[in-house]
Design a protein around this motif. Structure first.
Motif, PDB file in Angstrom:
ATOM      1  N   PHE A  72      -7.241  -4.996   4.003  1.00 45.75           N
ATOM      2  CA  PHE A  72      -5.954  -5.695   4.014  1.00 45.75           C
ATOM      3  C   PHE A  72      -5.013  -5.210   2.913  1.00 45.75           C
ATOM      4  N   GLY A  73      -5.544  -4.881   1.747  1.00 43.93           N
ATOM      5  CA  GLY A  73      -4.710  -4.561   0.596  1.00 43.93           C
ATOM      6  C   GLY A  73      -4.303  -3.106   0.552  1.00 43.93           C
ATOM      7  N   ALA A  74      -4.225  -2.552  -0.662  1.00 39.01           N
ATOM      8  CA  ALA A  74      -3.748  -1.179  -0.840  1.00 39.01           C
ATOM      9  C   ALA A  74      -4.584  -0.178  -0.060  1.00 39.01           C
ATOM     10  N   SER A  75      -5.872  -0.469   0.144  1.00 31.43           N
ATOM     11  CA  SER A  75      -6.740   0.480   0.846  1.00 31.43           C
ATOM     12  C   SER A  75      -6.282   0.730   2.271  1.00 31.43           C
ATOM     13  N   GLY A  76      -5.634  -0.245   2.889  1.00 28.10           N
ATOM     14  CA  GLY A  76      -5.166  -0.069   4.254  1.00 28.10           C
ATOM     15  C   GLY A  76      -3.687   0.175   4.387  1.00 28.10           C
ATOM     16  N   ARG A  77      -2.991   0.402   3.266  1.00 22.05           N
ATOM     17  CA  ARG A  77      -1.529   0.521   3.310  1.00 22.05           C
ATOM     18  C   ARG A  77      -1.005   1.759   2.601  1.00 22.05           C
ATOM     19  N   ASN A  78      -1.848   2.526   1.954  1.00 18.91           N
ATOM     20  CA  ASN A  78      -1.392   3.579   1.037  1.00 18.91           C
ATOM     21  C   ASN A  78      -0.985   4.850   1.772  1.00 18.91           C
ATOM     22  N   GLY A  79      -0.592   5.859   1.003  1.00 23.19           N
ATOM     23  CA  GLY A  79      -0.118   7.106   1.578  1.00 23.19           C
ATOM     24  C   GLY A  79      -1.194   7.996   2.152  1.00 23.19           C
ATOM     25  N   GLY A  80      -2.460   7.667   1.932  1.00 27.84           N
ATOM     26  CA  GLY A  80      -3.546   8.432   2.518  1.00 27.84           C
ATOM     27  C   GLY A  80      -3.836   9.760   1.840  1.00 27.84           C
ATOM     28  N   GLN A  81      -3.236  10.006   0.667  1.00 26.93           N
ATOM     29  CA  GLN A  81      -3.449  11.286  -0.006  1.00 26.93           C
ATOM     30  C   GLN A  81      -4.688  11.220  -0.907  1.00 26.93           C
ATOM     31  N   VAL A  82      -5.532  12.236  -0.794  1.00 20.41           N
ATOM     32  CA  VAL A  82      -6.784  12.297  -1.545  1.00 20.41           C
ATOM     33  C   VAL A  82      -6.656  13.443  -2.532  1.00 20.41           C
ATOM     34  N   ASN A 243      -8.635  -4.787  -7.630  1.00 20.13           N
ATOM     35  CA  ASN A 243      -7.461  -3.974  -7.970  1.00 20.13           C
ATOM     36  C   ASN A 243      -6.216  -4.844  -8.165  1.00 20.13           C
ATOM     37  N   GLY A 244      -5.138  -4.625  -7.404  1.00 24.29           N
ATOM     38  CA  GLY A 244      -3.896  -5.366  -7.630  1.00 24.29           C
ATOM     39  C   GLY A 244      -3.914  -6.799  -7.168  1.00 24.29           C
ATOM     40  N   TYR A 245      -4.994  -7.204  -6.490  1.00 28.75           N
ATOM     41  CA  TYR A 245      -5.065  -8.557  -5.937  1.00 28.75           C
ATOM     42  C   TYR A 245      -6.049  -9.453  -6.695  1.00 28.75           C
ATOM     43  N   LEU A 246      -6.363  -9.095  -7.931  1.00 31.14           N
ATOM     44  CA  LEU A 246      -7.325  -9.866  -8.717  1.00 31.14           C
ATOM     45  C   LEU A 246      -6.822 -11.274  -9.017  1.00 31.14           C
ATOM     46  N   THR A 346       0.515  -3.686  -2.373  1.00 27.27           N
ATOM     47  CA  THR A 346       0.355  -3.938  -3.800  1.00 27.27           C
ATOM     48  C   THR A 346      -0.824  -3.138  -4.328  1.00 27.27           C
ATOM     49  N   LEU A 347      -0.588  -2.376  -5.380  1.00 26.99           N
ATOM     50  CA  LEU A 347      -1.640  -1.605  -6.027  1.00 26.99           C
ATOM     51  C   LEU A 347      -1.775  -2.046  -7.473  1.00 26.99           C
ATOM     52  N   GLY A 348      -2.772  -1.519  -8.155  1.00 25.89           N
ATOM     53  CA  GLY A 348      -2.988  -1.869  -9.553  1.00 25.89           C
ATOM     54  C   GLY A 348      -2.816  -0.660 -10.443  1.00 25.89           C
ATOM     55  N   ILE A 349      -2.056  -0.821 -11.524  1.00 23.72           N
ATOM     56  CA  ILE A 349      -1.860   0.265 -12.482  1.00 23.72           C
ATOM     57  C   ILE A 349      -2.335  -0.171 -13.863  1.00 23.72           C
ATOM     58  N   SER A 366     -16.548  -4.628 -13.189  1.00 29.55           N
ATOM     59  CA  SER A 366     -15.201  -4.578 -12.622  1.00 29.55           C
ATOM     60  C   SER A 366     -14.718  -3.137 -12.634  1.00 29.55           C
ATOM     61  N   LEU A 367     -14.160  -2.687 -11.491  1.00 29.73           N
ATOM     62  CA  LEU A 367     -13.653  -1.316 -11.368  1.00 29.73           C
ATOM     63  C   LEU A 367     -12.317  -1.405 -10.638  1.00 29.73           C
ATOM     64  N   SER A 368     -11.231  -1.035 -11.338  1.00 29.67           N
ATOM     65  CA  SER A 368      -9.899  -1.221 -10.749  1.00 29.67           C
ATOM     66  C   SER A 368      -8.867  -0.420 -11.528  1.00 29.67           C
ATOM     67  N   GLY A 369      -7.575  -0.614 -11.177  1.00 33.50           N
ATOM     68  CA  GLY A 369      -6.491   0.049 -11.892  1.00 33.50           C
ATOM     69  C   GLY A 369      -6.362   1.520 -11.548  1.00 33.50           C
ATOM     70  N   PHE A 370      -6.427   1.864 -10.258  1.00 39.28           N
ATOM     71  CA  PHE A 370      -6.465   3.274  -9.859  1.00 39.28           C
ATOM     72  C   PHE A 370      -5.083   3.926  -9.861  1.00 39.28           C
ATOM     73  N   SER A 371      -4.043   3.170 -10.051  1.00 39.98           N
ATOM     74  CA  SER A 371      -2.708   3.684 -10.373  1.00 39.98           C
ATOM     75  C   SER A 371      -2.167   4.684  -9.358  1.00 39.98           C
ATOM     76  N   GLY A 372      -2.376   4.383  -8.082  1.00 38.69           N
ATOM     77  CA  GLY A 372      -1.865   5.254  -7.043  1.00 38.69           C
ATOM     78  C   GLY A 372      -2.744   6.449  -6.733  1.00 38.69           C
ATOM     79  N   HIS A 373      -3.947   6.473  -7.266  1.00 44.87           N
ATOM     80  CA  HIS A 373      -4.872   7.602  -7.081  1.00 44.87           C
ATOM     81  C   HIS A 373      -6.214   7.091  -6.558  1.00 44.87           C
ATOM     82  N   GLY A 374      -6.151   6.078  -5.711  1.00 44.81           N
ATOM     83  CA  GLY A 374      -7.359   5.342  -5.412  1.00 44.81           C
ATOM     84  C   GLY A 374      -8.129   5.730  -4.180  1.00 44.81           C
ATOM     85  N   VAL A 375      -7.567   6.542  -3.282  1.00 48.21           N
ATOM     86  CA  VAL A 375      -8.331   6.844  -2.071  1.00 48.21           C
ATOM     87  C   VAL A 375      -9.656   7.492  -2.451  1.00 48.21           C
TER      88      VAL A 375
END
Length: 431
Positions: A72-82, A243-246, A346-349, A366-375
């Motif tokens: 539901f969150g950033a994992s399903g909404r992001n730009g898909g870049q790895v 991540n951003g939904y904590l 919503t993502l976490g930075i 706890s593992l989070s805060g991937f700052s747009g580099h999370g895929v």
């Protein structure tokens, strides 16, 4: 403000291209009653799904609690870049941590891309090779070329090379860029389909997934107790992958991981020839702006274009118009192209844009805060959480040793400070 419900309807995916095109995943039930397990994973995104999968494959009894829907969150909404590497370049990491530690972090980051490739093959979905880093100012190009040379010569990474202005504009049909690099060791995927694939693998491995099961309380102990509206879960170990939904579930993490919003649109489908006239060779692109523009094509030839800054946590009323503006600055030839989808997420930075790894207690990670580099890194983080619980903590400790400072003023002042920072950097991008 509860970001789980501030911009979305409970239990529903956003009206995104990804939700419209992914093979649907049947809903999982809410958690009810008294449950017990070896490990309770909180969050059904890349981190949580990967942790649950890898734990189950090690023989652990795993319960996964997702407040909304899987992916539901950033994992399903992001730009898909790895992307290869960490979110912070190796020069900065070497200065911050020293060369040996920086090299370890590079190794970990390359493992994240390898893992995504392998999992994509396992769930029978494509991984498309290639990401261009496009410089929006000519003065940035020499630095990009130097960095590619550094990775070639010092890190033995030979899949990245320089692009001059002619080749860059041949590959990306835009007057906005002056050169850059192309990394054929990186790539792009359909992120929500990937999340669904991880969920299916997890279930086949024995994971019990519960949706619409927001964790409201977490009482540390042995075992730890987690409470949702309709259930109590008793677990020997807990993995937080929120991540951003904590929200306010763990304030020590919230002081170091700030939620921000980002937006993407999807155009109408183009012909394969039209796609090639915009971006050749089906590579993805991310530019050098601080407020990054990132774009690629879908498997059905739609341009997926993301970026723009956001002040506050409410999504704008007209996301399509907001994102269309930078798209046309880069591709003015698409002025008559129809926009079929537009959505926010919503993502976490973190302060330094490196992931925040923490042991909140002996049995809570706890593992989070991937700052747009999370895929890549969020997926790998789930694997790292699993191996840490199993007693092999080397990679976890290497990541946890990277300092992630508290935002000044903690969670209360992060948002106003973010507004000031984004205004400054968006101004700098225009200079």
């Amino acid at each position: 403000m509860d970001l789980l419900s501030a911009n979305d309807r409970p239990g529903q995916y956003p009206a995104s291209y990804y939700a419209a095109s992914a093979r649907p995943l049947d809903p999982f039930p809410p958690a009810r009653g008294a449950l017990s397990c070896d490990v309770c994973v909180v969050g059904g995104g890349f981190t949580g799904l990967s942790a649950a999968l890898h734990l189950a494959r090690r023989g652990y009894d795993v319960v996964l609690l997702e407040a909304q829907r899987v992916g539901f969150g950033a994992s399903g909404r992001n730009g898909g870049q790895v992307g290869q590497g960490q979110r912070v370049e190796q020069d900065a990491l070497e200065e911050m941590l020293g060369k040996p530690h920086a090299r370890d972090l590079w190794r970990i980051a390359t493992q994240s891309v390898d893992l995504v490739r392998a999992l994509c093959a396992e769930v029978d979905m494509p991984f498309h090779d290639g990401i261009i880093h496009a410089d929006h100012r000519a003065r940035h190009v020499p630095q990009s070329w130097d960095y590619a040379d550094k990775l070639n010569t010092e890190y033995g990474y030979d899949k990245i090379r320089p692009l001059d202005v002619e080749e860059c504009r041949h590959l990306v049909n835009s007057p906005a860029y002056h050169g850059g690099t192309i990394d054929m060791g990186a790539g792009h995927i359909h992120p929500l389909q990937f999340a669904f694939g991880l969920a299916r693998l997890a279930v086949l491995s024995g994971v019990r997934i519960f949706e619409r099961s927001k964790v409201q309380e977490l009482d540390a102990g042995n075992p730890t107790q987690l409470r949702t509206p309709d259930a109590t879960v008793s677990a020997r170990y807990v993995v937080l992958g929120c991540n951003g939904y904590l929200g306010g579930l763990q304030r020590e993490v919230a002081a170091r991981v700030m939620p921000i919003n980002n937006y993407i649109l999807a155009t109408e489908p183009m012909t394969p020839e039209q796609q090639e006239d915009v971006i050749r060779s089906n590579v993805a692109v991310a530019d050098s702006k601080f407020v990054v523009n990132y774009f690629r094509f879908s498997d059905d030839h739609r341009l997926l274009f993301g970026g723009t800054e956001s002040y506050g946590y409410r999504f704008p009323a007209d996301i399509a118009s907001k994102v269309r503006k930078p798209m046309l600055e880069i591709f003015p030839q698409l002025r008559e192209t129809r926009i079929d989808y537009a959505w926010g997420g919503t993502l976490g930075i973190t302060m330094n844009r490196m992931p925040h790894y923490a042991r909140l207690a002996g049995n809570i990670l706890s593992l989070s805060g991937f700052s747009g580099h999370g895929v890549g890194m969020a997926t790998l983080s789930g694997q790292i959480a699993a191996e840490t619980i199993a007693g092999q903590a080397e990679r976890f400790d290497l990541m946890a040793q990277v300092p992630t400072l508290r935002f000044p003023g903690g969670a209360a002042l992060r948002s106003p400070l973010l507004v000031l920072a984004m205004l400054w950097y968006s101004l700098r991008d225009r200079l």
